[in-house]
Design a protein around this motif. Structure first.
Motif, PDB file in Angstrom:
ATOM      1  N   GLU A 227       0.834  -1.209   0.000  1.00  0.00           N
ATOM      2  CA  GLU A 227       0.000   0.000   0.000  1.00  0.00           C
ATOM      3  C   GLU A 227       0.868   1.258   0.000  1.00  0.00           C
ATOM      4  O   GLU A 227       0.575   2.227  -0.707  1.00  0.00           O
TER       5      GLU A 227
ATOM      6  N   LEU B 127     -16.603  -3.018   1.261  1.00  0.00           N
ATOM      7  CA  LEU B 127     -15.219  -2.724   1.643  1.00  0.00           C
ATOM      8  C   LEU B 127     -14.560  -1.740   0.672  1.00  0.00           C
ATOM      9  O   LEU B 127     -13.840  -0.831   1.092  1.00  0.00           O
ATOM     10  N   VAL B 128     -14.823  -1.914  -0.626  1.00  0.00           N
ATOM     11  CA  VAL B 128     -14.279  -0.991  -1.631  1.00  0.00           C
ATOM     12  C   VAL B 128     -14.857   0.409  -1.419  1.00  0.00           C
ATOM     13  O   VAL B 128     -14.157   1.418  -1.525  1.00  0.00           O
TER      14      VAL B 128
ATOM     15  N   ASN C 250     -13.223   1.996   1.597  1.00  0.00           N
ATOM     16  CA  ASN C 250     -11.875   2.411   1.192  1.00  0.00           C
ATOM     17  C   ASN C 250     -11.920   3.739   0.443  1.00  0.00           C
ATOM     18  O   ASN C 250     -11.107   4.638   0.673  1.00  0.00           O
TER      19      ASN C 250
ATOM     20  N   LYS D  88      -9.949   8.075   0.845  1.00  0.00           N
ATOM     21  CA  LYS D  88      -8.871   8.212  -0.136  1.00  0.00           C
ATOM     22  C   LYS D  88      -7.996   9.451   0.063  1.00  0.00           C
ATOM     23  O   LYS D  88      -6.851   9.475  -0.364  1.00  0.00           O
TER      24      LYS D  88
ATOM     25  N   SER E  57      -5.727   6.957   5.262  1.00  0.00           N
ATOM     26  CA  SER E  57      -6.176   6.299   4.028  1.00  0.00           C
ATOM     27  C   SER E  57      -5.352   5.054   3.731  1.00  0.00           C
ATOM     28  O   SER E  57      -5.867   4.052   3.229  1.00  0.00           O
TER      29      SER E  57
ATOM     30  N   VAL F 216      -6.500   2.371   6.328  1.00  0.00           N
ATOM     31  CA  VAL F 216      -7.833   1.898   5.943  1.00  0.00           C
ATOM     32  C   VAL F 216      -7.735   1.046   4.679  1.00  0.00           C
ATOM     33  O   VAL F 216      -8.388   0.008   4.553  1.00  0.00           O
ATOM     34  N   GLY F 217      -6.872   1.477   3.752  1.00  0.00           N
ATOM     35  CA  GLY F 217      -6.670   0.727   2.518  1.00  0.00           C
ATOM     36  C   GLY F 217      -6.140  -0.672   2.782  1.00  0.00           C
ATOM     37  O   GLY F 217      -6.600  -1.650   2.179  1.00  0.00           O
TER      38      GLY F 217
ATOM     39  N   THR G 293      -9.042  -2.768   4.522  1.00  0.00           N
ATOM     40  CA  THR G 293     -10.125  -3.138   3.597  1.00  0.00           C
ATOM     41  C   THR G 293      -9.631  -4.082   2.503  1.00  0.00           C
ATOM     42  O   THR G 293     -10.352  -4.998   2.094  1.00  0.00           O
ATOM     43  N   ASP G 294      -8.388  -3.877   2.030  1.00  0.00           N
ATOM     44  CA  ASP G 294      -7.827  -4.777   1.009  1.00  0.00           C
ATOM     45  C   ASP G 294      -7.665  -6.196   1.557  1.00  0.00           C
ATOM     46  O   ASP G 294      -7.981  -7.184   0.880  1.00  0.00           O
TER      47      ASP G 294
END
Length: 248
Positions: free
Chosen positions: A31, A202-203, A206, A210, A216, A219-220, A223-224
């Motif tokens: 990420e 989830l997307v 995310n 952003k 971000s 969180v990314g 969620t990923d």
């Protein structure tokens, strides 16, 4: 319900907390790299895809066998699963991209990525105002149907690959149909839709973060990881229950 799928995925992630920290660190590194350079080179992207598919199929295999936490994987397994997974992934996504391109051409829309179309509302609204509303809605619905349909069959193909490790099993289309027949088209559609709904949630979450810097990124990563486990654990669970029912 999607929340049940998410809860089960969280339990699976935290089943082995030590290994979870290791996997979390890998996702965090990825990420950070993507945020730093604003995207990956094609060669790097291929390596990332190999690792993601390789480990994803290992998760599916683990869940089919009754696993309850993140599995460890050997390098040769990672490469073997990853390379075969890329072949299957490329086959189905080529069909998907071809159909989406045809829809765009016939309906006079630019070629699109469905995820970006959903998340980038400004561009989406520009398309909406530039076309007849009925045509626009039909365009969206057809796109959703194509994406849903191709991945619908691809998931079973990947489960077959994870279960036996043989590439030819993923292209045994009569067997794929037979498995869905045994599960039940209605039952499989319901379970598969829960996976899709969970990933979409989830997307979306995310996307909300952003522009928040470090938050971000964190969180990314979360969620990923959850979306990753939801998909590969979910199909492993569906296929594993099918195998158990066949034994009985």
């Amino acid at each position: 319900m999607p929340n049940e799928m998410l809860k089960g995925s969280v339990r699976y992630l935290l089943g082995n907390k030590t290994f979870f920290i290791y996997v979390f660190a890998q996702f965090l590194l990825f990420e950070c790299i993507t945020n730093k350079v604003g995207g990956l080179l094609k060669t790097t992207s291929l390596i990332v895809l190999l690792v993601v598919l390789g480990y994803g199929l290992k998760v599916t295999q683990d869940v089919i066998g009754g696993g309850t936490s993140l599995p460890k994987i050997k390098f040769n397994e990672l490469v073997n699963f990853g390379l075969k997974g890329i072949v299957v992934y490329t086959f189905y996504l080529t069909i998907q991209a071809s159909l989406l391109g045809l829809i765009s051409l016939l309906m006079n829309f630019p070629e699109f990525d469905l995820e970006e179309l959903i998340l980038d509302l400004h561009e989406t609204m520009t398309l909406f105002y530039g076309h007849d509303p009925v045509t626009f809605i039909l365009f969206i619905l057809l796109g959703l149907l194509v994406v849903y349909g191709t991945i619908f069959f691809m998931e079973i193909a990947l489960a077959l690959l994870a279960d036996g490790g043989k590439l030819r099993d993923a292209f045994d289309f009569p067997r794929i149909k037979s498995i869905i027949d045994s599960i039940g088209w209605k039952e499989y559609s319901a379970d598969y839709t829960k996976i899709v709904a969970s990933v979409v949630i989830l997307v979306f979450i995310n996307g909300l973060f952003k522009s928040y810097g470090l938050i971000s990124i964190l969180v990314g990563v979360i969620t990923d990881m959850l979306a990753f486990i939801v998909e590969y654990r979910g199909i492993g669970k569906i296929y594993g229950e099918y195998k158990e029912s066949v034994k009985d």
